[in-house]
Design an enzyme around this catalytic site. Structure first.
Site, mmCIF file in Angstrom:
data_model
loop_
_atom_site.group_PDB
_atom_site.id
_atom_site.type_symbol
_atom_site.label_atom_id
_atom_site.label_comp_id
_atom_site.label_asym_id
_atom_site.label_seq_id
_atom_site.Cartn_x
_atom_site.Cartn_y
_atom_site.Cartn_z
ATOM 1 N N PRO A 186 -0.883 11.694 -14.959
ATOM 2 C CG PRO A 186 -0.255 10.730 -13.044
ATOM 3 C CD PRO A 186 -0.626 10.493 -14.093
ATOM 4 C CE LYS B 210 12.566 10.857 19.511
ATOM 5 N NZ LYS B 210 13.221 11.869 18.653
ATOM 6 C CB SER C 41 4.473 10.142 10.097
ATOM 7 O OG SER C 41 4.125 10.399 8.602
ATOM 8 C CB SER D 200 2.209 1.745 -1.687
ATOM 9 O OG SER D 200 2.892 0.566 -2.448
ATOM 10 C CD GLN E 4 5.517 11.084 0.911
ATOM 11 O OE1 GLN E 4 6.793 10.994 0.883
ATOM 12 N NE2 GLN E 4 4.868 11.051 2.023
ATOM 13 C CG ASP F 240 2.354 11.160 4.011
ATOM 14 O OD1 ASP F 240 2.335 11.720 2.994
ATOM 15 O OD2 ASP F 240 1.345 10.720 4.434
ATOM 16 C CE LYS G 170 12.907 11.732 7.909
ATOM 17 N NZ LYS G 170 13.913 11.187 7.354
ATOM 18 C CG HIS H 92 -2.545 7.013 -13.329
ATOM 19 N ND1 HIS H 92 -1.691 5.790 -12.500
ATOM 20 C CD2 HIS H 92 -2.781 7.968 -12.278
ATOM 21 C CE1 HIS H 92 -1.603 6.362 -11.209
ATOM 22 N NE2 HIS H 92 -2.143 7.499 -11.257
HETATM 23 N N1 COA Z 1 9.557 10.198 13.910
HETATM 24 C C1 COA Z 1 10.710 10.302 13.278
HETATM 25 N N2 COA Z 1 10.642 9.825 11.791
HETATM 26 C C2 COA Z 1 9.599 9.440 11.222
HETATM 27 C C3 COA Z 1 8.520 9.088 12.059
HETATM 28 C C4 COA Z 1 8.412 9.465 13.222
HETATM 29 N N3 COA Z 1 7.415 9.597 14.127
HETATM 30 N N4 COA Z 1 7.495 8.710 11.136
HETATM 31 C C5 COA Z 1 7.986 8.440 9.765
HETATM 32 N N5 COA Z 1 9.270 9.192 10.031
HETATM 33 C C6 COA Z 1 10.272 8.995 8.964
HETATM 34 C C7 COA Z 1 10.524 7.860 8.109
HETATM 35 O O1 COA Z 1 11.180 6.727 8.750
HETATM 36 C C8 COA Z 1 11.005 7.967 6.843
HETATM 37 O O2 COA Z 1 12.246 8.221 6.953
HETATM 38 P P1 COA Z 1 13.294 8.343 5.678
HETATM 39 O O3 COA Z 1 13.059 9.758 4.982
HETATM 40 O O4 COA Z 1 14.656 8.005 6.239
HETATM 41 O O5 COA Z 1 12.887 7.277 4.854
HETATM 42 C C9 COA Z 1 10.352 9.370 6.725
HETATM 43 O O6 COA Z 1 10.041 10.204 8.041
HETATM 44 C C10 COA Z 1 9.065 9.649 5.917
HETATM 45 O O7 COA Z 1 8.158 8.863 6.470
HETATM 46 P P2 COA Z 1 6.473 9.217 6.351
HETATM 47 O O8 COA Z 1 6.286 10.703 6.173
HETATM 48 O O9 COA Z 1 5.700 8.689 7.473
HETATM 49 O O10 COA Z 1 6.073 8.584 5.012
HETATM 50 P P3 COA Z 1 6.367 7.414 4.471
HETATM 51 O O11 COA Z 1 7.449 7.374 3.699
HETATM 52 O O12 COA Z 1 5.997 6.151 5.320
HETATM 53 O O13 COA Z 1 5.173 7.446 3.010
HETATM 54 C C11 COA Z 1 3.090 6.906 2.166
HETATM 55 C C12 COA Z 1 3.831 7.221 3.344
HETATM 56 C C13 COA Z 1 1.548 6.975 2.328
HETATM 57 C C14 COA Z 1 3.355 8.035 1.081
HETATM 58 C C15 COA Z 1 3.465 5.624 1.526
HETATM 59 O O14 COA Z 1 3.422 4.543 2.571
HETATM 60 C C16 COA Z 1 3.080 5.147 0.621
HETATM 61 O O15 COA Z 1 1.926 4.459 0.368
HETATM 62 N N6 COA Z 1 3.335 5.802 -0.730
HETATM 63 C C17 COA Z 1 2.951 5.408 -2.162
HETATM 64 C C18 COA Z 1 2.077 6.616 -2.447
HETATM 65 C C19 COA Z 1 1.776 6.343 -4.058
HETATM 66 O O16 COA Z 1 1.579 5.254 -4.579
HETATM 67 N N7 COA Z 1 1.629 7.309 -4.680
HETATM 68 C C20 COA Z 1 1.400 7.695 -6.015
HETATM 69 C C21 COA Z 1 0.097 7.331 -6.520
HETATM 70 S S1 COA Z 1 0.276 8.029 -8.302
#
Ligand code: COA
Length: 626
Positions: free
Chosen positions: A120, A426, A428, A456, A555, A430, A423, A343
């Site tokens: 990447p 309510k 997520s 992850s 993401q 992602d 957000k 990677h």
């Molecule tokens: N209502 C309000 N807020 C919410 C919500 C909801 N229903 N669901 C989530 N949120 C908030 C979270 O609290 C978080 O808040 P923050 O910005 O204050 O931290 C934010 O929204 C982001 O959450 P979400 O979009 O659900 O994503 P996540 O941060 O949990 O990430 C993944 C999801 C899958 C990306 C993560 O779990 C992961 O595995 N990341 C690694 C990926 C990776 O390795 N990539 C590289 C490959 S090279």
């Protein structure tokens, strides 16, 4: 992230020394030992979820055929149970039952070039310099910032990261510096010099295709300051003005088997071997690039994304790299900058955390001027180019230029809203973005496709990733309904909310070690290891469809306003990476020009439209309070 997706199609596992856990004591080890081991999910659960995951992407007829295969596989006392027991035994014996297999299958045995297909890139915002002075000043600060981060790694003072309130495995941070991939005829390896008796104190600097060894620590062991590094970079620049040098680094862009052959040929010569070893051992690489061709503002980011991924071709900056090097910072004379990383040792998030630190560091004012002490001339790394090596370079150039022509990449900023909007609903963020991708794809192709999102597994010791399958029964219900004029909008909004909840539920399942992809891969590799005939389940067309990820997504969040980018994992697919910021989202979308059915800019257009339409739908149809 991603290339692995297509690679889980099976390669036998063999003997290889994995990237070993760094021999460390103290805080790091204490933290690592507290982490749970990666579980082997229950067999019946995985098989049920597998059938569910197939529903949106194969026909009912194919599904009923696969159901029969699954029933056969899951029978009490059958092959499934036997393989499951084998996996459970492996899990009891190993620190992580998956990590060694995964490293080999997803990376080291993968034979396509690392360029575009695996490594990447990251695009940083354009810096406000336009000349050599500015380029070298920025590069010097960046190097100092990276060394500052290295001090935290060396002292084991890196703050532990958390996901969903759970501490994460920090091992990847110990794999990204002083490491390099080495090509092998059937399988590559990764070397890491950080834990040797005498860890390296130099970095590699490349300018005009010429490589230099630059010592970045003073004799008392303290890192050089920005001023000192700047002077050293100037020396390098002034001794590499000639532009007619053989782009030896191009060799690293080739197909891995060809490169392995060329590598053995290259290092037969003692001088060449010493130069190659110096690059491999170095802490990281800094590529001082020539300015990239001028383009209009609207395609500038896409141009830089391409530059980070492949360097622009043999006539531009591709020879200004050693693509096997784990970490390469790129600073071009026109202010374009970013990085490319190999990677195998790590995922995007640790790389981006390092980058966030470095970018913040470059913004600090330089308060103290360092007294100038004479420093030795950086060592030029020499290469003796025999006719055979020259021939290998020419072949690599041709192949690379074809790859460069074939990559179609669009980097865009979606500026209407960022993660704050979902957000506020309510939802997520992602999940919202992933469902928008499903809608965009459905509108373009009138069907759903196997979709990979990296999740992850770092809650577990030595955890890497599993797959979130974003195409679900619920996402397809929504994407089908969205443009159906016969469906009332409140119902569409409800389907959208349900689709995002299903996505979030899959995410939670994946990050807690209960997704299906790595488990199925494990069962398959166990069958190969046990020398039993390959179960029908893995020879099934549905399995091939499930592993053909037309959408390979990830993401990679960052504090810096940057975006990671990577190539598609199948010839007719897209690679999509995004960094959701509070009020905008950075996307990079790739495809191959050789595929008539895909088009990165078109996908970007549909994705932006999907995001806007989904926002409108939710705003106009608020959730009932009852
Ligand atoms: N209502 C309000 N807020 C919410 C919500 C909801 N229903 N669901 C989530 N949120 C908030 C979270 O609290 C978080 O808040 P923050 O910005 O204050 O931290 C934010 O929204 C982001 O959450 P979400 O979009 O659900 O994503 P996540 O941060 O949990 O990430 C993944 C999801 C899958 C990306 C993560 O779990 C992961 O595995 N990341 C690694 C990926 C990776 O390795 N990539 C590289 C490959 S090279």
């Amino acid at each position: 992230m991603l290339a692995w997706a297509a690679r889980t199609m099976a390669r036998p596992s063999g003997m290889l020394k994995p990237v070993a856990l760094r021999k460390l004591t103290g805080r790091y080890l204490a933290h690592q030992q507290e982490l749970p081991a990666l579980p082997v999910p229950p067999l019946q659960q995985t098989l049920d979820h597998y059938l569910l995951a197939l529903q949106p992407i194969i026909s009912e007829e194919e599904l009923s055929h696969t159901r029969a295969l699954v029933e056969e596989f899951r029978k009490p006392g059958g092959v499934g149970e036997r393989l499951q027991k084998g996996l459970e035994r492996r899990a009891r014996k190993q620190e992580n039952w998956l990590s060694d297999w995964w490293l080999k299958t997803a990376y080291l045995e993968y034979r396509l070039p690392v360029v575009v297909h695996s490594s990447p890139g990251v695009v940083l915002p354009k810096q406000d310099f336009q000349d050599r002075q500015g380029q070298l000043r920025f590069a010097a600060k960046l190097i100092e910032g990276a060394l500052d981060f290295k001090t935290m790694i060396d002292n084991e003072t890196l703050p532990v990261e958390y996901l969903g309130g759970k501490p994460l495995c920090m091992n990847q941070y110990y794999q990204i510096l002083s490491s390099c991939r080495i090509p092998g005829p059937k399988r590559d390896s990764v070397v890491n010099y950080a834990r040797g008796k005498k860890p390296p104190t130099h970095i590699t600097v490349v300018h005009n295709f010429q490589f230099f060894e630059l010592d970045v620590y003073a004799s008392d062991g303290t890192p050089l300051t920005t001023d000192q590094i700047f002077i050293q970079l100037e020396k390098i620049w002034n001794t590499s003005l000639q532009t007619n040098k053989e782009p030896i680094g191009i060799l690293t862009t080739n197909h891995r088997n060809s490169w392995a052959h060329a590598y053995n040929n290259l290092i037969k010569d003692k001088t060449n071997k010493e130069s190659v070893r110096s690059i491999e051992k170095s802490i990281f690489t800094v590529c001082l690039d020539a300015p990239i061709p001028r383009v209009s503002d609207d395609i500038y980011r896409s141009r830089v994304a391409a530059q980070m991924l492949h360097g622009g071709g043999s006539r531009w900056n591709s020879g200004n790299r050693w693509f096997d090097k784990t970490l390469q910072f790129i600073v071009a004379e026109d202010g374009s900058c970013g990085l490319v990383y190999e990677h195998a040792p790590a995922e995007g998030p640790p790389i981006v955390a390092l980058l966030d630190h470095v970018v913040e560091y470059t913004k600090k004012p330089e308060l103290v001027r360092t007294p100038m002490v004479p420093l030795p001339m950086p060592k030029k790394l020499r290469f003796n180019i025999t006719p055979e090596i020259k021939d290998d370079i020419e072949k690599a150039k041709r192949n690379l230029n074809i790859m460069v022509q074939d990559l179609d990449i669009t980097a865009v900023v979606f500026h209407h809203f960022g993660k704050n909007f979902p957000k506020s609903q309510k939802i997520s963020p992602d999940a919202f973005i992933q469902i928008a991708l499903q809608l965009a794809y459905y509108r373009m192709y009138k069907e759903a496709c196997a979709t990979y999102e990296s999740a992850s597994l770092r809650m577990f010791r030595l955890g890497r990733t599993d797959t979130i399958r974003s195409a679900s029964v619920d996402s397809l219900k929504f994407t089908k309904a969205m443009d159906d004029t016969g469906k009332p909008d409140p119902e569409k909004a409800e389907l959208l909310r349900r689709a995002t909840q299903a996505h979030r539920a899959y995410t939670d399942m994946a990050i807690t070690g209960n997704a299906i992809d790595r488990h199925l891969l494990g069962l398959k590799l166990q069958a190969i290891q046990d020398l039993v005939s390959m179960p029908e389940l893995f020879m099934d067309t549905a399995y091939a469809v499930a592993m053909h990820f037309n959408l390979s997504t990830s993401q990679v969040p960052a504090k810096t306003d940057c975006v990671m980018c990577f190539g598609p994992v199948v010839p007719d697919g897209y690679g999509v990476c995004y960094n959701p910021m509070a009020d905008h989202i950075n996307f990079a979308i790739s495809a191959f020009n050789s595929c008539a059915e895909t088009n990165a800019a078109r996908m970007a257009h549909y994705l932006q439209k999907a995001l806007l339409d989904m926002r409108q739908l939710l705003q106009e149809n608020p959730k009932s309070k009852l």
